[in-house]
Design a protein around this motif. Structure first.
Motif, PDB file in Angstrom:
ATOM      1  N   VAL A  61       0.841  -1.200   0.000  1.00 19.44           N
ATOM      2  CA  VAL A  61       0.000   0.000   0.000  1.00 19.44           C
ATOM      3  C   VAL A  61       0.874   1.248   0.000  1.00 19.44           C
ATOM      4  O   VAL A  61       0.606   2.216  -0.724  1.00 19.44           O
ATOM      5  N   GLY A  62       1.953   1.246   0.790  1.00 19.81           N
ATOM      6  CA  GLY A  62       2.877   2.375   0.785  1.00 19.81           C
ATOM      7  C   GLY A  62       3.514   2.568  -0.576  1.00 19.81           C
ATOM      8  O   GLY A  62       3.646   3.705  -1.068  1.00 19.81           O
ATOM      9  N   PHE A  63       3.885   1.470  -1.207  1.00 20.23           N
ATOM     10  CA  PHE A  63       4.470   1.549  -2.547  1.00 20.23           C
ATOM     11  C   PHE A  63       3.490   2.151  -3.540  1.00 20.23           C
ATOM     12  O   PHE A  63       3.838   3.047  -4.321  1.00 20.23           O
ATOM     13  N   MET A  64       2.248   1.677  -3.531  1.00 18.34           N
ATOM     14  CA  MET A  64       1.257   2.169  -4.485  1.00 18.34           C
ATOM     15  C   MET A  64       0.932   3.645  -4.259  1.00 18.34           C
ATOM     16  O   MET A  64       0.808   4.414  -5.215  1.00 18.34           O
ATOM     17  N   LEU A  65       0.803   4.051  -2.997  1.00 20.51           N
ATOM     18  CA  LEU A  65       0.536   5.461  -2.717  1.00 20.51           C
ATOM     19  C   LEU A  65       1.692   6.340  -3.184  1.00 20.51           C
ATOM     20  O   LEU A  65       1.486   7.402  -3.783  1.00 20.51           O
ATOM     21  N   GLY A  66       2.903   5.914  -2.915  1.00 23.34           N
ATOM     22  CA  GLY A  66       4.068   6.671  -3.349  1.00 23.34           C
ATOM     23  C   GLY A  66       4.183   6.727  -4.858  1.00 23.34           C
ATOM     24  O   GLY A  66       4.506   7.776  -5.438  1.00 23.34           O
ATOM     25  N   TYR A  67       3.919   5.614  -5.512  1.00 25.99           N
ATOM     26  CA  TYR A  67       3.979   5.579  -6.977  1.00 25.99           C
ATOM     27  C   TYR A  67       2.938   6.517  -7.579  1.00 25.99           C
ATOM     28  O   TYR A  67       3.227   7.275  -8.514  1.00 25.99           O
ATOM     29  N   LEU A  68       1.715   6.449  -7.054  1.00 29.89           N
ATOM     30  CA  LEU A  68       0.654   7.305  -7.585  1.00 29.89           C
ATOM     31  C   LEU A  68       0.947   8.778  -7.321  1.00 29.89           C
ATOM     32  O   LEU A  68       0.681   9.625  -8.178  1.00 29.89           O
ATOM     33  N   LEU A  69       1.486   9.087  -6.160  1.00 30.41           N
ATOM     34  CA  LEU A  69       1.853  10.465  -5.867  1.00 30.41           C
ATOM     35  C   LEU A  69       2.923  10.952  -6.841  1.00 30.41           C
ATOM     36  O   LEU A  69       2.819  12.055  -7.391  1.00 30.41           O
ATOM     37  N   ASP A  70       3.942  10.140  -7.061  1.00 33.11           N
ATOM     38  CA  ASP A  70       5.001  10.520  -7.993  1.00 33.11           C
ATOM     39  C   ASP A  70       4.467  10.626  -9.415  1.00 33.11           C
ATOM     40  O   ASP A  70       4.874  11.518 -10.170  1.00 33.11           O
ATOM     41  N   ARG A  71       3.580   9.776  -9.776  1.00 34.99           N
ATOM     42  CA  ARG A  71       3.053   9.751 -11.142  1.00 34.99           C
ATOM     43  C   ARG A  71       2.218  10.997 -11.445  1.00 34.99           C
ATOM     44  O   ARG A  71       2.373  11.611 -12.492  1.00 34.99           O
ATOM     45  N   PHE A  72       1.339  11.366 -10.495  1.00 31.98           N
ATOM     46  CA  PHE A  72       0.426  12.474 -10.761  1.00 31.98           C
ATOM     47  C   PHE A  72       0.962  13.832 -10.305  1.00 31.98           C
ATOM     48  O   PHE A  72       0.606  14.859 -10.868  1.00 31.98           O
ATOM     49  N   ALA A  73       1.808  13.856  -9.280  1.00 34.56           N
ATOM     50  CA  ALA A  73       2.331  15.136  -8.790  1.00 34.56           C
ATOM     51  C   ALA A  73       3.703  15.447  -9.375  1.00 34.56           C
ATOM     52  O   ALA A  73       4.180  16.568  -9.257  1.00 34.56           O
ATOM     53  N   GLY A  87       5.046   2.716   4.819  1.00 35.78           N
ATOM     54  CA  GLY A  87       4.407   1.399   4.740  1.00 35.78           C
ATOM     55  C   GLY A  87       5.153   0.367   5.553  1.00 35.78           C
ATOM     56  O   GLY A  87       4.554  -0.471   6.232  1.00 35.78           O
ATOM     57  N   PHE A  88       6.482   0.418   5.509  1.00 35.85           N
ATOM     58  CA  PHE A  88       7.291  -0.502   6.302  1.00 35.85           C
ATOM     59  C   PHE A  88       7.040  -0.286   7.788  1.00 35.85           C
ATOM     60  O   PHE A  88       6.846  -1.244   8.541  1.00 35.85           O
ATOM     61  N   CYS A  89       7.026   0.979   8.216  1.00 38.73           N
ATOM     62  CA  CYS A  89       6.769   1.275   9.633  1.00 38.73           C
ATOM     63  C   CYS A  89       5.362   0.831  10.043  1.00 38.73           C
ATOM     64  O   CYS A  89       5.177   0.277  11.136  1.00 38.73           O
ATOM     65  N   ALA A  90       4.390   1.061   9.172  1.00 41.32           N
ATOM     66  CA  ALA A  90       3.023   0.620   9.474  1.00 41.32           C
ATOM     67  C   ALA A  90       2.947  -0.899   9.558  1.00 41.32           C
ATOM     68  O   ALA A  90       2.253  -1.451  10.417  1.00 41.32           O
ATOM     69  N   GLY A  91       3.672  -1.596   8.680  1.00 43.24           N
ATOM     70  CA  GLY A  91       3.690  -3.058   8.719  1.00 43.24           C
ATOM     71  C   GLY A  91       4.307  -3.589   9.995  1.00 43.24           C
ATOM     72  O   GLY A  91       3.790  -4.523  10.622  1.00 43.24           O
ATOM     73  N   VAL A  92       5.420  -2.981  10.412  1.00 38.74           N
ATOM     74  CA  VAL A  92       6.062  -3.398  11.665  1.00 38.74           C
ATOM     75  C   VAL A  92       5.136  -3.138  12.839  1.00 38.74           C
ATOM     76  O   VAL A  92       4.992  -3.980  13.742  1.00 38.74           O
ATOM     77  N   LEU A  93       4.468  -1.987  12.845  1.00 38.33           N
ATOM     78  CA  LEU A  93       3.532  -1.668  13.926  1.00 38.33           C
ATOM     79  C   LEU A  93       2.361  -2.654  13.955  1.00 38.33           C
ATOM     80  O   LEU A  93       1.958  -3.119  15.030  1.00 38.33           O
ATOM     81  N   ASN A  94       1.819  -3.012  12.797  1.00 44.08           N
ATOM     82  CA  ASN A  94       0.728  -3.999  12.744  1.00 44.08           C
ATOM     83  C   ASN A  94       1.161  -5.347  13.287  1.00 44.08           C
ATOM     84  O   ASN A  94       0.423  -6.002  14.024  1.00 44.08           O
ATOM     85  N   VAL A  95       2.356  -5.786  12.907  1.00 43.18           N
ATOM     86  CA  VAL A  95       2.859  -7.073  13.390  1.00 43.18           C
ATOM     87  C   VAL A  95       3.062  -7.022  14.898  1.00 43.18           C
ATOM     88  O   VAL A  95       2.697  -7.952  15.627  1.00 43.18           O
ATOM     89  N   MET A  96       3.631  -5.934  15.389  1.00 46.77           N
ATOM     90  CA  MET A  96       3.861  -5.831  16.834  1.00 46.77           C
ATOM     91  C   MET A  96       2.554  -5.776  17.604  1.00 46.77           C
ATOM     92  O   MET A  96       2.453  -6.330  18.701  1.00 46.77           O
TER      93      MET A  96
END
Length: 111
Positions: A61-73, A87-96
């Motif tokens: 999800v972090g990758f897609m949001l970043g890609y879309l932001l870079d693509r359109f902005a 996204g990595f930080c959110a994933g680590v937080l979810n796992v914890m």
């Protein structure tokens, strides 16, 4: 001679059947242990798959949001880099949270 061999085989068959019967009486306890161990293994495997899928989904999800932001902005690679890290930080937080190292936020806890 043939009768002696046949009687010997019958005696051996009866002895083996008795031994097998005594082993089968002991087997339910061992079978229950094996079944509970296999059930526990399946539960742990499903928990591991759940945690890994949550982690990978957050990064994706972090990758897609970043890609879309870079693509359109037109921000170059910076949106992708920042959102992959988020996204990595959110994933680590979810796992914890799932494992129990980090508590749920207070407003999410039902009273």
């Amino acid at each position: 001679m043939a009768d002696d061999g046949q009687e010997d085989l019958e005696a051996r068959r009866k002895r083996l059947a008795d031994e097998l019967g005594s082993l089968r009486k002991e087997q339910p306890d061992e079978q229950a242990k094996i079944n509970s161990s296999a059930s526990n293994d399946r539960k742990e495997m499903s928990k591991g798959l759940k945690l890994s899928s949550e982690f990978m989904a957050a990064i994706f999800v972090g990758f897609m949001l970043g890609y879309l932001l870079d693509r359109f902005a037109g921000t170059g690679p910076w949106g992708l880099i920042v959102f992959i890290l988020l996204g990595f930080c959110a994933g680590v937080l979810n796992v914890m949270r799932s494992v129990g190292y980090v508590a749920e936020p207070e407003d999410r806890i039902e009273k």
